[in-house]
Every structure is written in structure tokens, then in C-alpha cells.
Design an enzyme around this catalytic site. Structure first.
Site: not given
Length: 623
Positions: A291, A316, A410, A422, A447, A539
Site C-alpha cells: 500500500g 499479489e 479519523k 481504527k 491524509n 459523503r
């Protein structure tokens, strides 16, 4: 006429032998004002062969014939000075022992090395000047006119590289230091300060500027970019200071200014000695290694030479990409690529047991707020909480020294499932900190620029398609930091943590996303009339602003200026086991997840279904 490399070396050697002859003879002539007495003619002729032989042998010993005249530079001049200096001392020492019955004037022994340096060095640099003018002189009139902002080392290196460029023709430099005004660098004049750019652009008609200030603060770089943008010219920049130092790129690889350049922060000061002690010659494991944060952690960890880096990743393709990158950038690094799910306890136990890591950085998580909010809430709970518990439990069982959890802002007063899970993961780690061998450290930050799913790549893609750029709310703000900075501070926190702490990173000032969108549009060469901004409404689960501390939390300072410790509510191991048992039962839907999260995380305040804080229609635009 072309010569082979051996022939060229022979020609240069012959040149230097002749130089020894000329300089020795000319030293005698200068000593006697070009009226050489007969007895000193004999002295000159009898000593000349000895001098030529000694000096030629020393020149060979000093490797003066490895370089190329076309690229003669300061290191070549240093070698010449050293060789001539040694040869002068040798000649002065040998002459008295030769019993030639002749006298060599002492002034000749002083004049000869001076003349020799002038002939040998001068001929090399004269050849380089002629060759560069012959090859590149006509090109300097072909390139696009450009002005360079900055006059430091990077600007000097840029001018040197662009001398050979057919793409650019530097017409001047701008720098804020008054003492530089009117000076010249590689024949290019320092025309004034940065504030004078509009006047100079009007006079010269130049339409491009290169910001060559990689080692300056981001405030200074932003000021330079803002001045250039105000004139309406195309703004380019040289690569970052870190990339230049690492050798990844050269200073002449200019590119357009990106918003990341303007949001940059000051370099992180790391405890290198401590990190070497934590990582060097030790086994380190990273979950979620493919990531955004996980892969950068791998790059940063590799710099400290671990004995083995274990990459644990479910995807993968993501694992393959980071493995290939590390193989190219760190060919000596030992890497173990492990595909696995952090929720798979047996797999984790086998991996941790096999490799016996001394530090584990847990970056694997689901982090997309709207996607985790409703039908995916149960998976967010399993992955972010049960996954963290599974990795932590394996670390405890195999006595891993350090476990570092990558958390998020967050998790503070969460209004969404992702943030609440989290926060619960933090509590799980705190509950497992029971005085055993494993020390648990949590790190919160906001972020990161350019991470997968972040707003900047999305805006960039929308601008490339001609717009519109979608922003959820005119007042929404977020904290930002670069991925390398976040990874470095995570490592630093991991080093400092003694067990159970939640480290909060200094995220600086929060940034309005609408302002960010406007900046990106402008940097892309468009106006807000050409690329419109559309507000789409918040959102599910999104807040107008993020926080780094909950209402009932306080912080304690640490020795590092960018790290503080949050004093958060803690739980015990029995509480953790009860929560994990419920998650492992798997008998729940998204409504049950939110209800249970509310019980566990008292500060969790989920938004009601259909709740929106933006009372404007989706079609509203800003110009």
C-alpha cells in the site's frame, strides 16, 4: 581525425613531457631576463633529461591520464597540482645528490612548477572550452528562453547542465540576495530579485521560469511559484533535494510544478543512530507492504540495512511491484515476499514464527471512508480490528520486541465506521500492553499526498479530462503530509515508544480542499472558468474537518518536535478479548456493527441515514 583511446592517452602523455621541457627551459629564461649566460645553458641542458624523467614518472603515478580533456574539471586540476607539487619537491631533493658539478638557481625551482601547472592545466581547460563551444555553442541560440529563480548550488548545477541543452536557453537568474545582483554565473547574469520577475518578463518576453530552490523552505518555494503564476508564465521546477542527493535524477530533469511541491513541509530530523539500532541487521516485518504507507515504510526501512525485510501483503500485484522496486533500488537487501491476510491467524502465526521479526509495522487496513460506511462495515470491523488483533497476538506469542500500528486522525471523535474501527484497533493494542516483551506503539496522522484513494490523484485525473473538479463542500478541510514524511515519523515514533503510547504527528495547518482544487487547476495551466469546481455534498461518514485529539484527550511533549503523545482512554485485556470474541462470531450486519461500535467507542457519533450538512444543490459551480 579520430584516435583510439590508447592513442589519445599517448598524445596527452607526450604533451605533458613536452610541457616539462618547455616549463624548465622557460624558467631559466625568465630567471635571466631571456639573456642566458653560457654556464647556465650547460646547466639547463644537463638537468633537463633528469627533470623530464622524474616528472613524467610522477605524472603517471598520479593517474593524470585517466580523465578526458573534454570533461576537464576541478578534480583534474587538483590532481595536476598534487602531481606537480610532488615533482617539484622531488626535483629539488634529487639535484644536490647528482654530483653534476652544476648549479640550479633556486628561482628556477620555484618558477618551473608554476609554469608547469599553467601549461598542463591551461591546455586542458582551453581544449574543453573549444570543444564545448564547437559542440554546444550553436545550440544555445536554439532553445526556448527561460529564466531561473534561485542562485544556489542547484541553480548553478542547472546552468551547467543546460549549457548543453537544445530545449532551453537561460537568459538570466533571479535571487533575493542583494550582493548577487549584477554578478554572473557561467556567463548568465543575476538580473534582480524574485519580485522583479513581472518587469523582466515584460522586457524580455520570456514565457517560462524554472524554480531551482530544492533546499529552500517550502514557504520560499511557494512564494517563487506564486510570483511566477501571477505573471501567467509556465512554471517548472527541478527535482526535490532528496531525489538529487540520492542520485535518482539529475538537476536538469525539470518538470511542471505539482501541488505536492507547494504543500511540502520541512525535512524530518531523524534519530539515525537510534533507528540503526532498531533496524540494522535485524528482521523487520511490514503488513500491507504494497500500500501507499506500507510501501514507503519498506523504502525507508531499507535505508537502515535490515538483515531481512518481510513483506506481508494480500494483493499479489501490489506485492510484486514493491518487491521489484526494492530489488532495483536496494539490490543487497534480503526480502521475503509473503502473501497473506491479516485476519488469517494460522498464516500469521506461521510467518511470524518462521522469520522471528524484532519489529512489526502494521499498515494493512481498509481506509476508504464512504466505501466502509454501510454494506462493507462488517468487513471494515474484521479487517481493521480483528486483523490488528491477529497480528498483535502473533507478535505477543513470538515475543516480537516492537509492534507499531498505523492509525489515523479519523479515529478521533469518529463519525464513520472506518475511523471508529481504527480507534478500536488502538484500544486493542493498548489492552494488550500488559507488561510482556512486546511493546505496542500507535501513530496517528492525517491524509498523505498522493496515496491511493486520496483527493490529489482524483483531482489530477478530473483536470486531465477537462473537468469538472468535484469537491464535497466549500468549507471542508483536511491535514496533509508527504508519504515519506509520514513513514519517517512512524519509524521515529516506533523507536521512541516504550509501550501503550498513541503518538500524534504534527500535521501543520489544515488545508481547505476547495483551495487545493483551485491551486491544482491553476498549476495545470487552466483558469477556473475553463475547469469548473462542482460541490457534490458530504459523503456518508465524512466530516467537515478532521481532528488529531479527542475532546477528553491531552498531549505530552516528546524529544522530537513533530511528535506528541496523546493521553487517551485505555482498556484492559479482558475487555479486548470480549470485543474480539464478538467480532469473531461473525453474526452481524452493518446496523449491528454501528451499534456495537457505539458501545465500545463512546466518542463515536455516527451520522443519521440521509444526513447532509451541505444545503446546496449538486449543480452549483464556482468561478
Amino acid at each position: 581525425m579520430r584516435f583510439s583511446p590508447r592513442s589519445r592517452i599517448l598524445l596527452v602523455f607526450v604533451h605533458d613531457v613536452l610541457a616539462t621541457l618547455v616549463s624548465w627551459a622557460f624558467a631559466y629564461l625568465l630567471r635571466f631576463n631571456f639573456s642566458l649566460p653560457k654556464e647556465f645553458i650547460v646547466s639547463l641542458l644537463e638537468t633537463l633529461p633528469v627533470v623530464m624523467l622524474l616528472q613524467s614518472a610522477i605524472f603517471l603515478k598520479f593517474g593524470l591520464y585517466r580523465g578526458m580533456w573534454r570533461f576537464a574539471s576541478l578534480p583534474d586540476l587538483k590532481r595536476i597540482l598534487a602531481a606537480v607539487g610532488v615533482s617539484a619537491l622531488t626535483v629539488a631533493a634529487v639535484m644536490p645528490f647528482m654530483h653534476l658539478g652544476i648549479v640550479v638557481p633556486r628561482s628556477v625551482l620555484v618558477l618551473d612548477p608554476l609554469l608547469l601547472v599553467m601549461i598542463m592545466g591551461g591546455s586542458r581547460f582551453a581544449y574543453r572550452a573549444w570543444k564545448e563551444h564547437h559542440l554546444y555553442g550553436p545550440r544555445q541560440l536554439q532553445g526556448e528562453p527561460v529564466i531561473v529563480l534561485g542562485a544556489g548550488d542547484a541553480a548553478v548545477a542547472l546552468l551547467k547542465d543546460l549549457e548543453r541543452s537544445t530545449a532551453w536557453r537561460v537568459i538570466g537568474l533571479l535571487a533575493d540576495k542583494d550582493e548577487l545582483k549584477g554578478r554572473q554565473v557561467y556567463g548568465v547574469k543575476v538580473m534582480g530579485s524574485l519580485e522583479q520577475l513581472p518587469i523582466i518578463c515584460e522586457k524580455t518576453g520570456v514565457r517560462h521560469a524554472i524554480v531551482a530552490m530544492p533546499s529552500s523552505t517550502h514557504v520560499e518555494r511557494r512564494r517563487a511559484v506564486d510570483i511566477a503564476n501571477s505573471v501567467g508564465i509556465t512554471v517548472l521546477t527541478v527535482p526535490s533535494f532528496d531525489d538529487l542527493v540520492s542520485g535518482k535524477v539529475s538537476v536538469s530533469q525539470v518538470r511542471r510544478v505539482e501541488v505536492e511541491d507547494l504543500l511540502g513541509r520541512e525535512p524530518v530530523q531523524l534519530d539515525d543512530a537510534g533507528l540503526h539500532q532498531l533496524i540494522e541487521k535485524r528482521v523487520v516485518m511490514v503488513t500491507g507492504a504494497g500500500g501507499s504507507i506500507g510501501s514507503e515504510l519498506c523504502r525507508q526501512i531499507a535505508n537502515f540495512h535490515p538483515a531481512l525485510l518481510v513483506l506481508f501483503e494480500l494483493s499479489e500485484f501490489a506485492l510484486y511491484r514493491i518487491e521489484q522496486e526494492l530489488a532495483q533500488s536496494f539490490p543487497q537487501l534480503r526480502v521475503a515476499c509473503v502473501i497473506g491476510d491479516v485476519k488469517d491467524k494460522k498464516r500469521l502465526d506461521a510467518v511470524v514464527g518462521r522469520y522471528q521479526p524484532e519489529a512489526v509495522f502494521h499498515a494493512a487496513a481498509y481506509k476508504h471512508v464512504p466505501m466502509m460506511e454501510d454494506i462493507n462495515a462488517p468487513e471494515a470491523l474484521r479487517n481493521n480490528v480483528l486483523g490488528t488483533f491477529s497480528v498483535a497476538e502473533a507478535c505477543v506469542r513470538h515475543q516480537v520486541a516492537k509492534f507499531v500500528l498505523i492509525s489515523t486522525d479519523k479515529a478521533v471523535n469518529p463519525t464513520n465506521v472506518m475511523g471508529a474501527t481504527k480507534r478500536l484497533a488502538e484500544m486493542v493494542c493498548q489492552g494488550l500492553q500488559n507488561g510482556g516483551v512486546t511493546r505496542f506503539v500507535m501513530v496517528r496522522f492525517g491524509n498523505v499526498l498522493g496515496s491511493s484513494g486520496s483527493v490529489i490523484p482524483k483531482f489530477r485525473e478530473q483536470i486531465a479530462k477537462g473537468g469538472p473538479v468535484t469537491v464535497t463542500h466549500p468549507e471542508v478541510t483536511r491535514f496533509f503530509m508527504s508519504i515519506p514524511e509520514a513513514a519517517q515519523l512512524v519509524m521515529q515514533a516506533g523507536l521512541m515508544g516504550q509501550g501503550g503510547e498513541i503518538f500524534v504527528l504534527d500535521m501543520g495547518e489544515s488545508i481547505r480542499i476547495a483551495d487545493l482544487a483551485k491551486e491544482m487547476i491553476r498549476l495545470s495551466g487552466f483558469t477556473e472558468d475553463e475547469i469548473k469546481i462542482v460541490y457534490s455534498g458530504l459523503r456518508p461518514g465524512e466530516k467537515l474537518y478532521e481532528e488529531l485529539l479527542a475532546d477528553d484527550e491531552h498531549t505530552l511533549p516528546t524529544p522530537h518536535p513533530k511528535l506528541r503523545i496523546a493521553e487517551a482512554r485505555k482498556v484492559d485485556e479482558a475487555w479486548v478479548q470480549e470485543a474480539v470474541s464478538w467480532i469473531e462470531s461473525g453474526d452481524f450486519d452493518e446496523i449491528a456493527v454501528k451499534r456495537k461500535l457505539k458501545d465500545w467507542v463512546s466518542e463515536y457519533a455516527p451520522m443519521e441515514p440521509g444526513f447532509q450538512t451541505l444545503a446546496v444543490p449538486h449543480s452549483i459551480t464556482i468561478h
